[in-house]
Design a protein around this motif. Structure first.
Motif, PDB file in Angstrom:
ATOM      1  N   UNK A   1     -23.700  19.692  87.474  1.00 15.90           N
ATOM      2  CA  UNK A   1     -22.870  18.595  86.978  1.00 15.90           C
ATOM      3  C   UNK A   1     -23.765  17.387  86.746  1.00 15.90           C
ATOM      4  N   UNK A   2     -23.892  16.962  85.496  1.00 17.20           N
ATOM      5  CA  UNK A   2     -24.748  15.838  85.135  1.00 17.20           C
ATOM      6  C   UNK A   2     -25.430  16.091  83.819  1.00 17.20           C
ATOM      7  N   UNK A   3     -25.800  15.021  83.117  1.00 18.77           N
ATOM      8  CA  UNK A   3     -26.406  15.186  81.799  1.00 18.77           C
ATOM      9  C   UNK A   3     -27.742  14.500  81.630  1.00 18.77           C
ATOM     10  N   UNK A   4     -28.359  14.084  82.757  1.00 17.36           N
ATOM     11  CA  UNK A   4     -29.644  13.400  82.669  1.00 17.36           C
ATOM     12  C   UNK A   4     -30.822  14.337  82.855  1.00 17.36           C
ATOM     13  N   UNK A   5     -32.026  13.743  82.886  1.00 23.09           N
ATOM     14  CA  UNK A   5     -33.234  14.547  83.029  1.00 23.09           C
ATOM     15  C   UNK A   5     -33.293  15.259  84.379  1.00 23.09           C
ATOM     16  N   UNK A   6     -32.758  14.613  85.433  1.00 18.23           N
ATOM     17  CA  UNK A   6     -32.736  15.275  86.736  1.00 18.23           C
ATOM     18  C   UNK A   6     -31.860  16.519  86.671  1.00 18.23           C
ATOM     19  N   UNK A   7     -30.729  16.423  85.979  1.00 23.71           N
ATOM     20  CA  UNK A   7     -29.854  17.583  85.832  1.00 23.71           C
ATOM     21  C   UNK A   7     -30.571  18.713  85.093  1.00 23.71           C
ATOM     22  N   UNK A   8     -31.357  18.364  84.076  1.00 21.78           N
ATOM     23  CA  UNK A   8     -32.122  19.383  83.356  1.00 21.78           C
ATOM     24  C   UNK A   8     -33.148  20.017  84.293  1.00 21.78           C
ATOM     25  N   UNK A   9     -33.837  19.184  85.101  1.00 25.38           N
ATOM     26  CA  UNK A   9     -34.805  19.729  86.062  1.00 25.38           C
ATOM     27  C   UNK A   9     -34.142  20.727  87.008  1.00 25.38           C
ATOM     28  N   UNK A  10     -32.980  20.348  87.513  1.00 24.34           N
ATOM     29  CA  UNK A  10     -32.260  21.211  88.441  1.00 24.34           C
ATOM     30  C   UNK A  10     -31.858  22.514  87.742  1.00 24.34           C
ATOM     31  N   UNK A  11     -31.315  22.400  86.543  1.00 29.51           N
ATOM     32  CA  UNK A  11     -30.846  23.574  85.813  1.00 29.51           C
ATOM     33  C   UNK A  11     -31.987  24.521  85.477  1.00 29.51           C
ATOM     34  N   UNK A  12     -33.084  23.980  84.951  1.00 27.64           N
ATOM     35  CA  UNK A  12     -34.219  24.827  84.581  1.00 27.64           C
ATOM     36  C   UNK A  12     -34.826  25.477  85.820  1.00 27.64           C
TER      37      UNK A  12
ATOM     38  N   UNK B   1     -25.056  26.642  83.834  1.00 23.95           N
ATOM     39  CA  UNK B   1     -24.280  25.835  82.896  1.00 23.95           C
ATOM     40  C   UNK B   1     -24.400  24.368  83.286  1.00 23.95           C
ATOM     41  N   UNK B   2     -24.725  23.508  82.309  1.00 25.53           N
ATOM     42  CA  UNK B   2     -24.793  22.060  82.540  1.00 25.53           C
ATOM     43  C   UNK B   2     -23.530  21.415  81.993  1.00 25.53           C
ATOM     44  N   UNK B   3     -22.811  20.708  82.855  1.00 24.53           N
ATOM     45  CA  UNK B   3     -21.572  20.036  82.484  1.00 24.53           C
ATOM     46  C   UNK B   3     -21.833  18.537  82.434  1.00 24.53           C
ATOM     47  N   UNK B   4     -21.484  17.897  81.323  1.00 21.48           N
ATOM     48  CA  UNK B   4     -21.765  16.475  81.153  1.00 21.48           C
ATOM     49  C   UNK B   4     -20.569  15.745  80.575  1.00 21.48           C
ATOM     50  N   UNK B   5     -20.271  14.555  81.115  1.00 20.72           N
ATOM     51  CA  UNK B   5     -19.195  13.732  80.560  1.00 20.72           C
ATOM     52  C   UNK B   5     -19.508  13.331  79.120  1.00 20.72           C
ATOM     53  N   UNK B   6     -20.777  13.043  78.867  1.00 27.53           N
ATOM     54  CA  UNK B   6     -21.175  12.521  77.564  1.00 27.53           C
ATOM     55  C   UNK B   6     -21.166  13.611  76.497  1.00 27.53           C
ATOM     56  N   UNK B   7     -20.981  13.201  75.262  1.00 23.95           N
ATOM     57  CA  UNK B   7     -21.139  14.125  74.140  1.00 23.95           C
ATOM     58  C   UNK B   7     -22.613  14.483  74.014  1.00 23.95           C
ATOM     59  N   UNK B   8     -22.934  15.472  73.211  1.00 27.62           N
ATOM     60  CA  UNK B   8     -24.329  15.923  73.088  1.00 27.62           C
ATOM     61  C   UNK B   8     -25.252  14.770  72.686  1.00 27.62           C
ATOM     62  N   UNK B   9     -24.828  13.986  71.720  1.00 25.68           N
ATOM     63  CA  UNK B   9     -25.674  12.882  71.269  1.00 25.68           C
ATOM     64  C   UNK B   9     -25.779  11.740  72.250  1.00 25.68           C
ATOM     65  N   UNK B  10     -24.880  11.665  73.236  1.00 30.19           N
ATOM     66  CA  UNK B  10     -24.888  10.575  74.210  1.00 30.19           C
ATOM     67  C   UNK B  10     -25.495  10.976  75.546  1.00 30.19           C
TER      68      UNK B  10
ATOM     69  N   UNK C   1     -27.752  11.443  78.584  1.00 25.40           N
ATOM     70  CA  UNK C   1     -28.913  10.613  78.929  1.00 25.40           C
ATOM     71  C   UNK C   1     -30.243  11.355  78.935  1.00 25.40           C
ATOM     72  N   UNK C   2     -30.224  12.672  79.072  1.00 25.49           N
ATOM     73  CA  UNK C   2     -31.478  13.429  79.019  1.00 25.49           C
ATOM     74  C   UNK C   2     -32.091  13.302  77.624  1.00 25.49           C
ATOM     75  N   UNK C   3     -33.402  13.342  77.565  1.00 26.84           N
ATOM     76  CA  UNK C   3     -34.077  13.236  76.273  1.00 26.84           C
ATOM     77  C   UNK C   3     -33.807  14.475  75.429  1.00 26.84           C
ATOM     78  N   UNK C   4     -33.986  14.301  74.134  1.00 28.02           N
ATOM     79  CA  UNK C   4     -33.789  15.405  73.201  1.00 28.02           C
ATOM     80  C   UNK C   4     -34.684  16.583  73.560  1.00 28.02           C
ATOM     81  N   UNK C   5     -35.946  16.276  73.928  1.00 27.88           N
ATOM     82  CA  UNK C   5     -36.899  17.341  74.256  1.00 27.88           C
ATOM     83  C   UNK C   5     -36.457  18.113  75.495  1.00 27.88           C
ATOM     84  N   UNK C   6     -35.929  17.390  76.491  1.00 28.35           N
ATOM     85  CA  UNK C   6     -35.501  18.067  77.718  1.00 28.35           C
ATOM     86  C   UNK C   6     -34.294  18.966  77.460  1.00 28.35           C
ATOM     87  N   UNK C   7     -33.363  18.491  76.648  1.00 30.36           N
ATOM     88  CA  UNK C   7     -32.188  19.315  76.337  1.00 30.36           C
ATOM     89  C   UNK C   7     -32.581  20.552  75.543  1.00 30.36           C
ATOM     90  N   UNK C   8     -33.528  20.384  74.634  1.00 27.73           N
ATOM     91  CA  UNK C   8     -34.001  21.538  73.874  1.00 27.73           C
ATOM     92  C   UNK C   8     -34.703  22.534  74.785  1.00 27.73           C
TER      93      UNK C   8
END
Length: 788
Positions: free
Chosen positions: A389-400, A411-420, A422-429
């Motif tokens: 649960x979370x959409x930032x870079x820490x959440x990406x670190x945890x998920x990966x 599965x990463x669950x985020x309140x924000x839409x994809x474009x919003x 907080x994780x960077x584009x590179x981290x989400x990719x």
């Protein structure tokens, strides 16, 4: 014309006080300011205009025992016709006469002429750039000369007028363009020195920073940004590999003792700059090893632990003492620290779990705890279905990390839409590349459980995250519900600070669970205690934390030295160099990344660039500055005449006033006004002249100008002063030619050699190379005139 309030003043003191206000400008002759107001091409304009022409005593031409004195409001037409000026200071009269049309000379003043802003081709032809000047000089992102018409610009290179957009975008304000220039010159020692002056942890930040600098890179408007992060990594690793030389102990000890509570990025940064100043620094950290979140919360595939350990070892080599396994408030109290040390810096971070208040939340796991105990937590759990649960870079670190350790699905669950998110584009990719499912615009409603174990999470659609004022106020559609099966739920929705270490008796101002500290000095309500990083701001970036540590160290150093007043910062001097082929190198070099099938938790993904690739990438940097040329005919002459510019506060030599920086307002303090110009008496036998080349007499600005003073005896040059105008953002003194001419008899050959030496440092754009030959011709002409 833009509307403004026009204010007549009677004294310099009255004018000075008004000019300290924001959005206020002075007007002398008015030919420069009024033209800009009329054209409506600038992004910002003054709201108040202070009329200096109503002040008595600021005009007039007189001679005293030292030489010529010219009031700042003296009109150029008076200078060109004044008998004394024409006879004894002819180059000043010639320059005044050369300024535009008689109509303008009858209005323009010498003070207004020397204080005018540098003129650019686009000021005259703004339609070529859409009708609005938004160059770096005016708060924009770059110089139009790099991407548009540039035939009227500098032949000596650009000059810095403000922080480049890359540095301005960096929380630590690293002078990126400057150290990239050193990399291009293969001067890694120089690059390291510049980088360390603002960032003591470049090997770390290059690997974990979101690189706001790349987002601000002006190059990105042409094609793609410069890969600053990869260059920073190369220089940062070089620093750690040569730490004993590049991060030495201080030569002298100050006798001051500082305690740093917390060994994360803010604490390490403060410790470095404090120790560099000669203070004894002790860092206390409750963990077994220093480094804070750098050591314990950032996965090794992004930041290898040995890099952090090498950084700590380098700091220890400077003489910084680390006391690990010591918990403030338990093993040592704040009162003890305050008593034992001269100053204390608090940088304890934000390690506490945030509670969001959903049903059965106690059955979830805190993301940071997961990262700290990652291998032990995942042991025996291969095949687990994980929800993060979370959409930032820490959440990406945890998920990966969970995925790489054998989770069946993540599965990463985020309140924000994809474009919003907080994780960077590179981290989400990166997350998607590794098979992680992203579910943007969903929020947790409840943890699902059965027989004491987690079975999944119930989600509800998030319609919006923030309200109209931009505050966090999520709105949900309770009719749109979804359930996701899961064995483990990891919460990455932020961290909180824990100030319990302060105790009940140590009084320090707090706000919403954070320490209150001044944004510039990091000083708290206790004059001997400073604080910075997440404990003040809440969870932020590594580079923001280290910037706070540096500010705190600088403030402490000023206090120890008794220099509390802020020193006026001027842009770096000198002409900027860049690779002339940089515009043709269109694409950023791809990083070398470990193949997907070979990636692990404890192996770094990125191999970095080769030395040649680093130099090539650094060569793509524009080294952003201003190529516009100084338009003042008078400025060149005053430098050649060794004049002084006197204000209501102080006196400047002409070199200080005109050649340090292109913008006069960078030299002058708020409320500082030019009052008069003083020119020393010409020596017997000295000859002065001024000439400029332009397409249309009395209309155009100079394409090249030359002011010269020669002291001769029997046709032998005793001293020469040659100053070129309209060839650079500031008047250019031709020092090599001046030195060569001393003791020489003037001849065709001597004049040719002097002209060549004068332009030896030129680095023209392709379109401005014609100016070089014109400048040589003017210098040669001024010298051969001595024989007539």
């Amino acid at each position: 014309m833009r509307q403004f309030e026009h204010i007549d003043v009677e004294s310099l003191k009255e004018a000075s006080e008004l000019l300290k206000e924001e959005h206020t400008a002075a007007i002398a002759g008015g030919t420069d300011l009024l033209g800009a107001l009329k054209d409506k091409i600038m992004p910002d304009y003054p709201e108040k205009v202070v009329n200096l022409k109503t002040i008595d005593g600021l005009s007039g031409i007189r001679e005293d025992e030292e030489g010529l004195v010219v009031g700042a409001l003296t009109k150029l037409s008076d200078l060109q016709d004044h008998k004394l000026v024409k006879e004894k200071y002819p180059s000043l009269a010639q320059a005044a006469k050369s300024v535009a049309s008689p109509l303008i000379r009858n209005s323009a003043t010498i003070g207004g002429n020397i204080c005018q802003d540098v003129r650019c081709w686009y000021y005259r032809y703004p339609h070529q750039i859409g009708g609005r000047v938004n160059c770096v000089r005016k708060g924009g992102e770059g110089c139009y000369a790099f991407t548009g018409e540039r035939g009227n610009h500098s032949v000596f290179g650009a000059m810095r007028v403000d922080r480049p957009s890359c540095s301005a975008s960096c929380p630590a304000h690293v002078n990126i363009s400057a150290y990239l220039a050193k990399v291009r010159e293969n001067d890694l020692e120089g690059a390291a020195e510049i980088l360390l002056s603002a960032n003591p942890l470049p090997a770390i930040t290059s690997r974990v920073c979101t690189h706001f600098c790349q987002e601000g890179c002006h190059r990105g408007e042409l094609d793609t940004h410069v890969g600053v992060g990869q260059i920073e990594r190369y220089v940062g690793d070089y620093i750690l590999n040569n730490a004993s030389r590049l991060m030495p102990p201080p030569e002298t000890e100050s006798g001051q003792r500082i305690a740093v509570a917390g060994g994360g990025p803010a604490g390490l940064s403060a410790a470095y700059y404090l120790r560099k100043a000669g203070h004894k620094v002790t860092v206390y950290d409750r963990m077994e090893e220093a480094g804070g979140l750098l050591m314990y919360a950032i996965p090794a595939y992004r930041l290898p632990k040995e890099v952090v350990q090498k950084q700590i070892k380098a700091l220890e080599g400077m003489g910084i003492e680390f006391q690990c396994g010591v918990e403030i408030g338990k093993d040592i109290t704040m009162e003890q620290l305050a008593s034992d040390y001269d100053k204390v810096f608090l940088s304890t971070g934000a390690w506490k779990k945030t509670v969001i208040g959903i049903d059965h939340e106690e059955m979830t796991r805190f993301g940071l705890e997961f990262l700290m105990e990652v291998k032990g937590w995942m042991a025996g759990k291969a095949g687990t279905n994980v929800v993060v649960v979370g959409g930032g870079n820490v959440a990406v670190d945890v998920a990966v990390t969970a995925k790489r350790l054998g989770a069946s699905s993540v599965t990463m669950v985020s309140l924000e839409s994809r474009g919003e998110m907080p994780a960077t584009k590179e981290e989400l990719e990166r997350a998607e590349e590794e098979g992680i499912v992203l579910m943007p615009s969903w929020g947790p409603a409840a943890v699902m459980k059965e027989e004491g174990r987690v079975t999944g999470i119930r989600l509800r659609r998030c319609v919006s995250v923030r309200n109209a004022e931009g505050r966090f106020a999520p709105v949900y559609d309770d009719n749109d519900i979804k359930e996701v099966g899961s064995d483990s739920i990891l919460m990455c929705v932020g961290q909180q600070t824990d100030l319990s270490f302060l105790g009940d008796d140590f009084a320090i101002e707090q706000n919403r669970g954070r320490i209150v500290a001044d944004g510039l000095t990091q000083i708290t309500s206790d004059a001997d205690v400073y604080a910075g990083g997440d404990v003040v701001t809440g969870p932020a970036t590594v580079v923001a934390a280290l910037a706070a540590g540096r500010r705190a160290a600088q403030a402490m150093n000023h206090m120890f030295e008794g220099t509390r007043d802020k020193v006026k910062e001027l842009p770096e001097g000198g002409f900027l160099r860049y690779d002339h082929d940089c515009r043709q190198c269109k694409h950023v070099i791809s990083t070398h990344v470990r193949p997907l099938e070979e990636r692990k938790v404890d192996l770094e993904d990125d191999f970095g660039l080769t030395p040649e690739e680093v130099r090539q990438e650094a060569g793509r940097c524009f080294n952003c500055g201003c190529f516009a040329v100084n338009p003042s005919d008078i400025a060149n002459v005053l430098v050649s005449l060794d004049a002084s510019v006197v204000t209501n506060l102080r006196s400047y030599t002409a070199e200080e006033f005109f050649q340090r920086t292109p913008r006069v307002h960078d030299i002058l303090d708020d409320g500082e006004i030019v009052a008069e110009i003083r020119i020393p008496a010409m020596k017997d036998g000295a000859k002065a002249g001024y000439e400029k080349f332009r397409e249309r007499a009395s209309i155009d600005f100079a394409e090249v100008a030359c002011a010269a003073v020669y002291e001769t005896e029997n046709q032998i040059v005793k001293r020469a002063k040659i100053v070129l105008g309209a060839v650079a953002p500031v008047p250019v003194s031709c020092e090599k030619a001046e030195q060569y001419l001393a003791g020489k008899k003037i001849s065709e050959e001597t004049a040719d050699q002097a002209a060549e030496l004068a332009l030896a440092g030129a680095d023209p754009l392709k379109e401005t190379s014609y100016k070089v030959q014109i400048a040589k011709t003017l210098i040669k002409r001024s010298l051969l005139a001595l024989n007539r």
